[in-house]
Design an enzyme around this catalytic site. Sequence first.
Site, PDB file in Angstrom:
ATOM      1  CE  LYS A 245      -8.836   9.831   5.894  1.00 51.11           C
ATOM      2  NZ  LYS A 245      -8.205   8.580   6.329  1.00 51.11           N
TER       3      LYS A 245
ATOM      4  CG  MET B   4       1.493   6.538  13.047  1.00 50.38           C
ATOM      5  SD  MET B   4       1.699   5.660  14.621  1.00 50.38           S
ATOM      6  CE  MET B   4       0.669   4.213  14.289  1.00 50.38           C
TER       7      MET B   4
ATOM      8  CB  THR C 117      -6.264  13.111  12.116  1.00 49.56           C
ATOM      9  OG1 THR C 117      -5.368  12.065  11.785  1.00 49.56           O
ATOM     10  CG2 THR C 117      -5.527  14.210  12.841  1.00 49.56           C
TER      11      THR C 117
ATOM     12  N   GLY D 185       0.826  -1.211   0.000  1.00 50.96           N
ATOM     13  CA  GLY D 185       0.000   0.000   0.000  1.00 50.96           C
ATOM     14  C   GLY D 185       0.855   1.253   0.000  1.00 50.96           C
ATOM     15  NE  ARG D 186      -2.748   6.053  -0.713  1.00 48.90           N
ATOM     16  CZ  ARG D 186      -3.772   5.539  -1.384  1.00 48.90           C
ATOM     17  NH1 ARG D 186      -3.705   5.458  -2.692  1.00 48.90           N
ATOM     18  NH2 ARG D 186      -4.862   5.123  -0.772  1.00 48.90           N
TER      19      ARG D 186
ATOM     20  CG  HIS E 238      -7.003  13.246   4.403  1.00 53.58           C
ATOM     21  ND1 HIS E 238      -7.674  13.817   5.452  1.00 53.58           N
ATOM     22  CD2 HIS E 238      -5.871  12.715   4.923  1.00 53.58           C
ATOM     23  CE1 HIS E 238      -6.975  13.634   6.569  1.00 53.58           C
ATOM     24  NE2 HIS E 238      -5.877  12.968   6.277  1.00 53.58           N
TER      25      HIS E 238
HETATM   26  P1  NAD Z   1      -3.674   1.738   0.693  1.00 60.84           P
HETATM   27  O1  NAD Z   1      -5.004   1.338   0.159  1.00 60.84           O
HETATM   28  O2  NAD Z   1      -2.662   2.303  -0.256  1.00 60.84           O
HETATM   29  O3  NAD Z   1      -2.974   0.501   1.468  1.00 60.84           O
HETATM   30  C1  NAD Z   1      -3.665  -0.469   2.187  1.00 60.84           C
HETATM   31  C2  NAD Z   1      -3.018  -1.811   1.835  1.00 60.84           C
HETATM   32  O4  NAD Z   1      -3.579  -2.820   2.670  1.00 60.84           O
HETATM   33  C3  NAD Z   1      -3.287  -2.213   0.379  1.00 60.84           C
HETATM   34  O5  NAD Z   1      -2.064  -2.531  -0.280  1.00 60.84           O
HETATM   35  C4  NAD Z   1      -4.177  -3.447   0.522  1.00 60.84           C
HETATM   36  O6  NAD Z   1      -4.002  -4.390  -0.524  1.00 60.84           O
HETATM   37  C5  NAD Z   1      -3.702  -3.994   1.869  1.00 60.84           C
HETATM   38  N1  NAD Z   1      -4.621  -4.974   2.449  1.00 60.84           N
HETATM   39  C6  NAD Z   1      -5.977  -4.982   2.446  1.00 60.84           C
HETATM   40  N2  NAD Z   1      -6.436  -6.121   3.009  1.00 60.84           N
HETATM   41  C7  NAD Z   1      -5.365  -6.836   3.406  1.00 60.84           C
HETATM   42  C8  NAD Z   1      -5.173  -8.096   4.038  1.00 60.84           C
HETATM   43  N3  NAD Z   1      -6.221  -8.854   4.385  1.00 60.84           N
HETATM   44  N4  NAD Z   1      -3.912  -8.503   4.312  1.00 60.84           N
HETATM   45  C9  NAD Z   1      -2.840  -7.759   3.966  1.00 60.84           C
HETATM   46  N5  NAD Z   1      -2.963  -6.559   3.324  1.00 60.84           N
HETATM   47  C10 NAD Z   1      -4.204  -6.113   3.065  1.00 60.84           C
HETATM   48  O7  NAD Z   1      -3.995   2.791   1.861  1.00 60.84           O
HETATM   49  P2  NAD Z   1      -2.988   3.776   2.629  1.00 60.84           P
HETATM   50  O8  NAD Z   1      -3.102   5.146   2.077  1.00 60.84           O
HETATM   51  O9  NAD Z   1      -1.643   3.144   2.742  1.00 60.84           O
HETATM   52  O10 NAD Z   1      -3.705   3.828   4.053  1.00 60.84           O
HETATM   53  C11 NAD Z   1      -3.947   2.655   4.820  1.00 60.84           C
HETATM   54  C12 NAD Z   1      -4.617   3.041   6.147  1.00 60.84           C
HETATM   55  O11 NAD Z   1      -3.723   3.851   6.910  1.00 60.84           O
HETATM   56  C13 NAD Z   1      -5.901   3.864   5.991  1.00 60.84           C
HETATM   57  O12 NAD Z   1      -6.809   3.494   7.016  1.00 60.84           O
HETATM   58  C14 NAD Z   1      -5.411   5.304   6.222  1.00 60.84           C
HETATM   59  O13 NAD Z   1      -6.426   6.178   6.664  1.00 60.84           O
HETATM   60  C15 NAD Z   1      -4.385   5.052   7.295  1.00 60.84           C
HETATM   61  N6  NAD Z   1      -3.368   6.109   7.474  1.00 60.84           N
HETATM   62  C16 NAD Z   1      -3.022   6.390   8.763  1.00 60.84           C
HETATM   63  C17 NAD Z   1      -2.025   7.307   9.027  1.00 60.84           C
HETATM   64  C18 NAD Z   1      -1.584   7.513  10.451  1.00 60.84           C
HETATM   65  O14 NAD Z   1      -0.707   8.355  10.727  1.00 60.84           O
HETATM   66  N7  NAD Z   1      -2.129   6.767  11.409  1.00 60.84           N
HETATM   67  C19 NAD Z   1      -1.373   7.961   7.970  1.00 60.84           C
HETATM   68  C20 NAD Z   1      -1.743   7.648   6.651  1.00 60.84           C
HETATM   69  C21 NAD Z   1      -2.727   6.701   6.413  1.00 60.84           C
END
Ligand code: NAD
Length: 266
Positions: free
Chosen positions: A158, A124, A165, A10-11, A154
């Site tokens: 998203k 984070m 947040t 993922g990202r 965002h």
């Molecule tokens: P994304 O969609 O790019 O990445 C999510 C990844 O999880 C994908 O590659 C997907 O294939 C994978 N995934 C889904 N189901 C899965 C499973 N069963 N097993 C393994 N992998 C699985 O999304 P993103 O932008 O990377 O964001 C992910 C989450 O993180 C979101 O909830 C986002 O809001 C959150 N986020 C939090 C913060 C923070 O500081 N806490 C910062 C950025 C993003």
Amino acid sequence: MKLGVVGCAGRMGRMLLAEIGATPGCAIGGGTEQPGHAAIGGDAGALAGLEAVGIAVGDDPRALFEACDGVIDFTAPAVTVAHAELAAGTGTAHVIGTTGLDAAQEAQLAESAKTAPILYAPNMSVGVALVARLTELAAASLGPEFDIEVLEMHHRHKVDAPSGTALALGKAAAAGRGIDLEANADRVRDGQTGPRGEGRIGFATLRGGEVIGEHTVIFAGAGERIEIAHKAGDRRLFASGAVRAALWLRGKPSGLYSIQDTLAAS
Ligand code: NAD
């Protein structure tokens, strides 16, 4: 510390692998993706643009939790809850950045945290943790004649709203006021809403482009307005915060921790 990343393609997942690879005292312990994902079978280091580490991306999270000292999880709510159960079974440290969990899912995390150290942070960033503290202070200092609104923007990808947040900042404002957020939140407004209710905490959500994350808490009074704002300029900030949180979590007793806990100790 051997750290694994679930959702590693993922990202955030790729960025986390890169951050682990670049952090002294940390090593990539592996990564998983959802079954059928194109990244499965490829090298976890190469996925993040690093040299190959000789560990293939898998689809078995249990094996990853067993093999690692800590697992970092930025995936999706239901998936994260299932991962926390694996952490509970293995006692592995689990750092969760996933947002959009509902109250029942958060209660499940608390249950899993009875037998594993789990840190759950919808953001984070240390800067956002400070903004939450300032928000609580401002809400406690200003009376209900100041209307509180939380505005966030965002990127277009998203999937949850308001952002985790924004809700955490709303919770901080509610804590400052000594009220319950759920009972006092206006999360959406549309149509003939009538005038704004006193003491309510409003949310407004913007989505577009590739904006990484921007939050403003507004305190609007009769003749003045106070704004506390945070703008994330690089997604890497969340990855470095998560790796730092994992290092902090190492050796901690079972329990549910927040990013605020890591600040208090530093
Ligand atoms: P994304 O969609 O790019 O990445 C999510 C990844 O999880 C994908 O590659 C997907 O294939 C994978 N995934 C889904 N189901 C899965 C499973 N069963 N097993 C393994 N992998 C699985 O999304 P993103 O932008 O990377 O964001 C992910 C989450 O993180 C979101 O909830 C986002 O809001 C959150 N986020 C939090 C913060 C923070 O500081 N806490 C910062 C950025 C993003």
